[in-house]
Design an enzyme around this catalytic site. Structure first.
Site, PDB file in Angstrom:
ATOM      1  N   ASP A   6       0.820  -1.226   0.000  1.00 33.91           N
ATOM      2  CA  ASP A   6       0.000   0.000   0.000  1.00 33.91           C
ATOM      3  C   ASP A   6       0.848   1.268   0.000  1.00 33.91           C
ATOM      4  OD1 ASP A   6      -2.112  -1.699   0.067  1.00 33.91           O
ATOM      5  OD2 ASP A   6      -2.851  -1.108   2.057  1.00 33.91           O
ATOM      6  N   ALA A  14      -4.037  -6.774  -1.685  1.00 36.30           N
ATOM      7  CA  ALA A  14      -3.118  -7.738  -1.087  1.00 36.30           C
ATOM      8  C   ALA A  14      -2.328  -8.513  -2.142  1.00 36.30           C
ATOM      9  CB  ALA A  14      -3.898  -8.706  -0.199  1.00 36.30           C
ATOM     10  N   HIS A 139     -18.269 -27.541 -20.771  1.00 35.89           N
ATOM     11  CA  HIS A 139     -19.712 -27.300 -20.669  1.00 35.89           C
ATOM     12  C   HIS A 139     -20.337 -28.328 -19.737  1.00 35.89           C
ATOM     13  CE1 HIS A 139     -23.824 -26.371 -21.983  1.00 35.89           C
ATOM     14  NE2 HIS A 139     -24.005 -27.688 -21.985  1.00 35.89           N
TER      15      HIS A 139
HETATM   16  C1  LIG Z   1     -10.971  -4.025   5.790  1.00 36.75           C
HETATM   17  C2  LIG Z   1     -10.053  -4.302   4.644  1.00 36.75           C
HETATM   18  C3  LIG Z   1     -10.384  -5.302   3.756  1.00 36.75           C
HETATM   19  C4  LIG Z   1      -9.544  -5.593   2.702  1.00 36.75           C
HETATM   20  N1  LIG Z   1      -9.869  -6.593   1.838  1.00 36.75           N
HETATM   21  C5  LIG Z   1      -9.045  -6.884   0.828  1.00 36.75           C
HETATM   22  C6  LIG Z   1      -9.342  -7.956  -0.038  1.00 36.75           C
HETATM   23  O1  LIG Z   1     -10.369  -8.617   0.073  1.00 36.75           O
HETATM   24  N2  LIG Z   1      -8.464  -8.231  -1.041  1.00 36.75           N
HETATM   25  C7  LIG Z   1      -7.342  -7.503  -1.208  1.00 36.75           C
HETATM   26  O2  LIG Z   1      -6.579  -7.795  -2.133  1.00 36.75           O
HETATM   27  N3  LIG Z   1      -7.022  -6.496  -0.386  1.00 36.75           N
HETATM   28  C8  LIG Z   1      -7.837  -6.172   0.627  1.00 36.75           C
HETATM   29  N4  LIG Z   1      -7.526  -5.147   1.469  1.00 36.75           N
HETATM   30  C9  LIG Z   1      -6.278  -4.396   1.224  1.00 36.75           C
HETATM   31  C10 LIG Z   1      -5.103  -5.201   1.743  1.00 36.75           C
HETATM   32  O3  LIG Z   1      -5.301  -5.555   3.090  1.00 36.75           O
HETATM   33  C11 LIG Z   1      -3.826  -4.370   1.598  1.00 36.75           C
HETATM   34  O4  LIG Z   1      -3.696  -3.927   0.271  1.00 36.75           O
HETATM   35  C12 LIG Z   1      -2.606  -5.190   1.950  1.00 36.75           C
HETATM   36  O5  LIG Z   1      -2.713  -5.671   3.263  1.00 36.75           O
HETATM   37  C13 LIG Z   1      -1.370  -4.315   1.787  1.00 36.75           C
HETATM   38  O6  LIG Z   1      -0.250  -4.995   2.287  1.00 36.75           O
HETATM   39  P1  LIG Z   1       0.929  -4.178   2.931  1.00 36.75           P
HETATM   40  O7  LIG Z   1       1.990  -5.186   3.201  1.00 36.75           O
HETATM   41  O8  LIG Z   1       1.242  -3.012   2.096  1.00 36.75           O
HETATM   42  O9  LIG Z   1       0.352  -3.562   4.296  1.00 36.75           O
HETATM   43  P2  LIG Z   1      -0.170  -4.288   5.587  1.00 36.75           P
HETATM   44  O10 LIG Z   1      -0.759  -5.630   5.270  1.00 36.75           O
HETATM   45  O11 LIG Z   1      -1.028  -3.288   6.265  1.00 36.75           O
HETATM   46  O12 LIG Z   1       1.120  -4.569   6.403  1.00 36.75           O
HETATM   47  C14 LIG Z   1       1.820  -3.512   7.003  1.00 36.75           C
HETATM   48  C15 LIG Z   1       2.405  -4.053   8.299  1.00 36.75           C
HETATM   49  O13 LIG Z   1       3.319  -3.101   8.811  1.00 36.75           O
HETATM   50  C16 LIG Z   1       3.106  -2.996  10.209  1.00 36.75           C
HETATM   51  N5  LIG Z   1       3.583  -1.673  10.617  1.00 36.75           N
HETATM   52  C17 LIG Z   1       3.029  -0.459  10.404  1.00 36.75           C
HETATM   53  N6  LIG Z   1       3.802   0.494  10.932  1.00 36.75           N
HETATM   54  C18 LIG Z   1       4.877  -0.102  11.473  1.00 36.75           C
HETATM   55  C19 LIG Z   1       6.024   0.336  12.154  1.00 36.75           C
HETATM   56  N7  LIG Z   1       6.234   1.626  12.394  1.00 36.75           N
HETATM   57  N8  LIG Z   1       6.916  -0.579  12.568  1.00 36.75           N
HETATM   58  C20 LIG Z   1       6.743  -1.892  12.313  1.00 36.75           C
HETATM   59  N9  LIG Z   1       5.657  -2.379  11.687  1.00 36.75           N
HETATM   60  C21 LIG Z   1       4.748  -1.492  11.271  1.00 36.75           C
HETATM   61  C22 LIG Z   1       1.594  -3.163  10.377  1.00 36.75           C
HETATM   62  O14 LIG Z   1       1.286  -3.529  11.697  1.00 36.75           O
HETATM   63  C23 LIG Z   1       1.352  -4.282   9.367  1.00 36.75           C
HETATM   64  O15 LIG Z   1       1.517  -5.549   9.920  1.00 36.75           O
HETATM   65  C24 LIG Z   1      -8.348  -4.838   2.524  1.00 36.75           C
HETATM   66  C25 LIG Z   1      -8.022  -3.813   3.434  1.00 36.75           C
HETATM   67  C26 LIG Z   1      -8.878  -3.562   4.466  1.00 36.75           C
HETATM   68  C27 LIG Z   1      -8.517  -2.464   5.432  1.00 36.75           C
END
Ligand SMILES: Cc1cc2nc3c(=O)[nH]c(=O)nc-3n(C[C@H](O)[C@H](O)[C@H](O)COP(=O)(O)OP(=O)(O)OC[C@H]3O[C@@H](n4cnc5c(N)ncnc54)[C@H](O)[C@@H]3O)c2cc1C
Length: 172
Positions: A6, A14, A139
């Site tokens: 993100d 995800a 089918h």
């Molecule tokens: C309610 C909801 C439903 C969703 N449903 C879907 C879905 O169905 N399908 C889909 O593809 N996507 C979905 N998403 C989006 C998806 O969850 C995100 O796109 C995905 O998790 C992004 O991954 P990431 O690794 O960037 O961030 P994250 O998964 O948020 O991981 C970031 C991590 O960093 C940690 N962190 C943050 N700050 C710090 C720090 N300072 N020090 C150490 N650790 C830290 C957090 O605790 C977290 O564990 C959904 C999101 C939400 C909120």
């Protein structure tokens, strides 16, 4: 410095984050051929019926297409949907009117989130609507509707009445 997920921008999904993570790990470990360059990233909404969509990003689309062609297959014409008693929905394909290349797939149907995988694969491989229409699908299945929609784009549908070809819509 590497950033995935993100924090690196849209779309916030995800499966995008996971693939970026793999590519980042490969690059860090010295694989110079590794790159994150997806043709398209699918988007799913887990409602009833489910909604799933995948399309070339606008930037790529503008370069590749000037006019669009599209065709829609209503789920009510799907034998499998009828046996499931779940006929709400449709499958819509959008293509480049000139090259026939698939540009996008949009599905409202049960299992849409699984069916859209075919659209992702077709976009990655640069498939045309004709390619999809010529691919024999099992089918009766919901995935068959994707083939039906592709056939409809060429006026060759066999499970729905073929519409008169529409004037292709110019790209915005
Ligand atoms: C309610 C909801 C439903 C969703 N449903 C879907 C879905 O169905 N399908 C889909 O593809 N996507 C979905 N998403 C989006 C998806 O969850 C995100 O796109 C995905 O998790 C992004 O991954 P990431 O690794 O960037 O961030 P994250 O998964 O948020 O991981 C970031 C991590 O960093 C940690 N962190 C943050 N700050 C710090 C720090 N300072 N020090 C150490 N650790 C830290 C957090 O605790 C977290 O564990 C959904 C999101 C939400 C909120």
């Amino acid at each position: 410095m590497f950033a995935i997920g993100d924090v690196s921008g849209q779309p916030l999904l995800a499966h995008r984050a996971m693939k970026q993570g793999v590519v980042a790990a490969e690059v860090i470990s010295g694989d110079r051929s590794a790159a994150f360059d997806p043709a398209a990233i699918p988007n799913c909404v887990y409602t009833d019926p489910e909604v799933a969509t995948v399309a070339f990003p606008k930037k790529r689309r503008r370069r590749k297409a000037t006019k669009f062609a599209s065709a829609t297959f209503p789920l009510a014409a799907s034998g499998r949907a009828r046996t499931m008693n779940d006929t709400d929905g449709l499958i819509k394909l959008v293509g480049d009117a000139k090259s026939d290349a698939l540009l996008g797939m949009h599905i409202v149907a049960p299992q849409a989130e699984s069916l859209i995988g075919e659209g992702v694969m077709a976009l990655e491989l640069g498939a045309t609507l004709e390619d999809i229409g010529l691919s024999i699908h099992p089918h009766p299945t919901l995935t068959e509707g994707i083939m039906d929609a592709a056939e409809a784009a060429h006026g060759k549908a066999i499970h729905i009445v073929n519409q008169k070809p529409k004037t292709p819509v110019a790209a915005k």
